[in-house]
Design a protein around this motif. Structure first.
Motif, PDB file in Angstrom:
ATOM      1  N   ILE A 123       3.501  19.059   4.344  1.00  0.00           N
ATOM      2  CA  ILE A 123       4.026  17.696   4.454  1.00  0.00           C
ATOM      3  C   ILE A 123       2.928  16.741   3.991  1.00  0.00           C
ATOM      4  O   ILE A 123       1.825  16.758   4.531  1.00  0.00           O
ATOM      5  CB  ILE A 123       4.439  17.366   5.900  1.00  0.00           C
ATOM      6  CG1 ILE A 123       5.423  18.418   6.425  1.00  0.00           C
ATOM      7  CG2 ILE A 123       5.026  15.956   5.978  1.00  0.00           C
ATOM      8  CD1 ILE A 123       5.620  18.367   7.937  1.00  0.00           C
ATOM      9  N   ALA A 124       3.229  15.929   3.005  1.00  0.00           N
ATOM     10  CA  ALA A 124       2.234  15.002   2.462  1.00  0.00           C
ATOM     11  C   ALA A 124       2.578  13.569   2.854  1.00  0.00           C
ATOM     12  O   ALA A 124       3.744  13.195   2.941  1.00  0.00           O
ATOM     13  CB  ALA A 124       2.159  15.115   0.949  1.00  0.00           C
ATOM     14  N   TYR A 125       1.542  12.795   3.078  1.00  0.00           N
ATOM     15  CA  TYR A 125       1.687  11.355   3.281  1.00  0.00           C
ATOM     16  C   TYR A 125       1.621  10.717   1.906  1.00  0.00           C
ATOM     17  O   TYR A 125       0.776  11.056   1.084  1.00  0.00           O
ATOM     18  CB  TYR A 125       0.568  10.832   4.176  1.00  0.00           C
ATOM     19  CG  TYR A 125       0.698   9.365   4.493  1.00  0.00           C
ATOM     20  CD1 TYR A 125       1.664   8.928   5.396  1.00  0.00           C
ATOM     21  CD2 TYR A 125      -0.125   8.434   3.899  1.00  0.00           C
ATOM     22  CE1 TYR A 125       1.796   7.584   5.691  1.00  0.00           C
ATOM     23  CE2 TYR A 125       0.000   7.085   4.190  1.00  0.00           C
ATOM     24  CZ  TYR A 125       0.961   6.662   5.083  1.00  0.00           C
ATOM     25  OH  TYR A 125       1.090   5.324   5.372  1.00  0.00           O
ATOM     26  N   PHE A 126       2.521   9.785   1.635  1.00  0.00           N
ATOM     27  CA  PHE A 126       2.706   9.232   0.298  1.00  0.00           C
ATOM     28  C   PHE A 126       2.540   7.726   0.339  1.00  0.00           C
ATOM     29  O   PHE A 126       3.291   7.027   1.025  1.00  0.00           O
ATOM     30  CB  PHE A 126       4.117   9.599  -0.162  1.00  0.00           C
ATOM     31  CG  PHE A 126       4.364   9.455  -1.624  1.00  0.00           C
ATOM     32  CD1 PHE A 126       3.939  10.420  -2.508  1.00  0.00           C
ATOM     33  CD2 PHE A 126       5.044   8.348  -2.108  1.00  0.00           C
ATOM     34  CE1 PHE A 126       4.184  10.292  -3.865  1.00  0.00           C
ATOM     35  CE2 PHE A 126       5.292   8.222  -3.455  1.00  0.00           C
ATOM     36  CZ  PHE A 126       4.869   9.196  -4.338  1.00  0.00           C
ATOM     37  N   ALA A 127       1.524   7.217  -0.359  1.00  0.00           N
ATOM     38  CA  ALA A 127       1.274   5.776  -0.397  1.00  0.00           C
ATOM     39  C   ALA A 127       0.594   5.425  -1.705  1.00  0.00           C
ATOM     40  O   ALA A 127      -0.210   6.205  -2.215  1.00  0.00           O
ATOM     41  CB  ALA A 127       0.375   5.363   0.762  1.00  0.00           C
ATOM     42  N   PRO A 128       0.905   4.262  -2.268  1.00  0.00           N
ATOM     43  CA  PRO A 128       0.213   3.890  -3.508  1.00  0.00           C
ATOM     44  C   PRO A 128      -1.281   3.684  -3.258  1.00  0.00           C
ATOM     45  O   PRO A 128      -1.683   3.196  -2.202  1.00  0.00           O
ATOM     46  CB  PRO A 128       0.891   2.589  -3.937  1.00  0.00           C
ATOM     47  CG  PRO A 128       1.626   2.091  -2.750  1.00  0.00           C
ATOM     48  CD  PRO A 128       1.860   3.255  -1.846  1.00  0.00           C
ATOM     49  N   ALA A 129      -2.083   4.057  -4.225  1.00  0.00           N
ATOM     50  CA  ALA A 129      -3.539   3.964  -4.092  1.00  0.00           C
ATOM     51  C   ALA A 129      -3.999   2.536  -3.837  1.00  0.00           C
ATOM     52  O   ALA A 129      -5.049   2.317  -3.237  1.00  0.00           O
ATOM     53  CB  ALA A 129      -4.203   4.516  -5.348  1.00  0.00           C
ATOM     54  N   THR A 130      -3.207   1.564  -4.252  1.00  0.00           N
ATOM     55  CA  THR A 130      -3.576   0.162  -4.088  1.00  0.00           C
ATOM     56  C   THR A 130      -3.198  -0.408  -2.721  1.00  0.00           C
ATOM     57  O   THR A 130      -3.550  -1.528  -2.399  1.00  0.00           O
ATOM     58  CB  THR A 130      -2.896  -0.693  -5.169  1.00  0.00           C
ATOM     59  OG1 THR A 130      -1.473  -0.481  -5.093  1.00  0.00           O
ATOM     60  CG2 THR A 130      -3.391  -0.322  -6.558  1.00  0.00           C
ATOM     61  N   SER A 131      -2.506   0.353  -1.915  1.00  0.00           N
ATOM     62  CA  SER A 131      -2.011  -0.139  -0.626  1.00  0.00           C
ATOM     63  C   SER A 131      -3.081  -0.102   0.456  1.00  0.00           C
ATOM     64  O   SER A 131      -3.860   0.850   0.541  1.00  0.00           O
ATOM     65  CB  SER A 131      -0.827   0.711  -0.171  1.00  0.00           C
ATOM     66  OG  SER A 131      -0.448   0.374   1.154  1.00  0.00           O
ATOM     67  N   ASP A 132      -3.092  -1.119   1.301  1.00  0.00           N
ATOM     68  CA  ASP A 132      -3.967  -1.113   2.473  1.00  0.00           C
ATOM     69  C   ASP A 132      -3.534  -0.027   3.462  1.00  0.00           C
ATOM     70  O   ASP A 132      -4.299   0.338   4.350  1.00  0.00           O
ATOM     71  CB  ASP A 132      -3.935  -2.470   3.182  1.00  0.00           C
ATOM     72  CG  ASP A 132      -4.577  -3.576   2.355  1.00  0.00           C
ATOM     73  OD1 ASP A 132      -5.355  -3.253   1.426  1.00  0.00           O
ATOM     74  OD2 ASP A 132      -4.299  -4.752   2.634  1.00  0.00           O
ATOM     75  N   LEU A 133      -2.309   0.470   3.327  1.00  0.00           N
ATOM     76  CA  LEU A 133      -1.764   1.459   4.260  1.00  0.00           C
ATOM     77  C   LEU A 133      -1.937   2.895   3.773  1.00  0.00           C
ATOM     78  O   LEU A 133      -1.379   3.811   4.352  1.00  0.00           O
ATOM     79  CB  LEU A 133      -0.281   1.163   4.504  1.00  0.00           C
ATOM     80  CG  LEU A 133       0.007  -0.214   5.106  1.00  0.00           C
ATOM     81  CD1 LEU A 133       1.510  -0.453   5.182  1.00  0.00           C
ATOM     82  CD2 LEU A 133      -0.631  -0.348   6.476  1.00  0.00           C
TER      83      LEU A 133
END
Length: 124
Positions: free
Chosen positions: A57-67
């Protein structure tokens, strides 16, 4: 949350006869609201994924996001992975554009590490 606070404080001036109720992950306690607990939601999602046999299971977030490595959804992800004894994985496309997402997933697949499920930082 700034926009909710700003509108909440001006709602009487902007729309004096229209009820104001905020709904979502951010709200102002000055007005009525229906709050969404993002951490609890991600914990429930993780419980579901693990209980249905998902292990990658991977966490998915844009590299530019603070999150990308913070926030309530990320905390729920970390706690769920740790509780299940699973290896954490993070996918960081450059942005949430279809091209960047496809490039990120393709690169991950080429490393033979395609996840079985994604927990995303937001609903987009």
């Amino acid at each position: 949350s700034y926009s909710v606070d700003a509108f909440s404080s001006k709602s009487e001036q902007l729309a004096p006869n229209i009820p104001f109720v905020a709904m979502g992950a951010y709200w102002s306690e000055e007005k009525s609201y229906v709050g969404v607990d993002l951490k609890a939601g991600s914990q429930l999602a993780m419980d579901h994924l693990v209980s249905t046999g998902r292990r990658k299971i991977a966490y998915f977030a844009p590299a530019t996001s603070d999150l990308r490595a913070a926030g309530p959804r990320y905390t729920g992800y970390l706690e769920g992975m740790d509780a299940a004894g699973l290896e954490r994985q993070t996918l960081l496309p450059k942005t949430f554009s279809y091209r960047d997402i496809a490039d990120c997933l393709t690169a991950y697949h080429e490393m033979n590490r395609l996840p079985e499920a994604l927990l995303c930082t937001n609903d987009e």
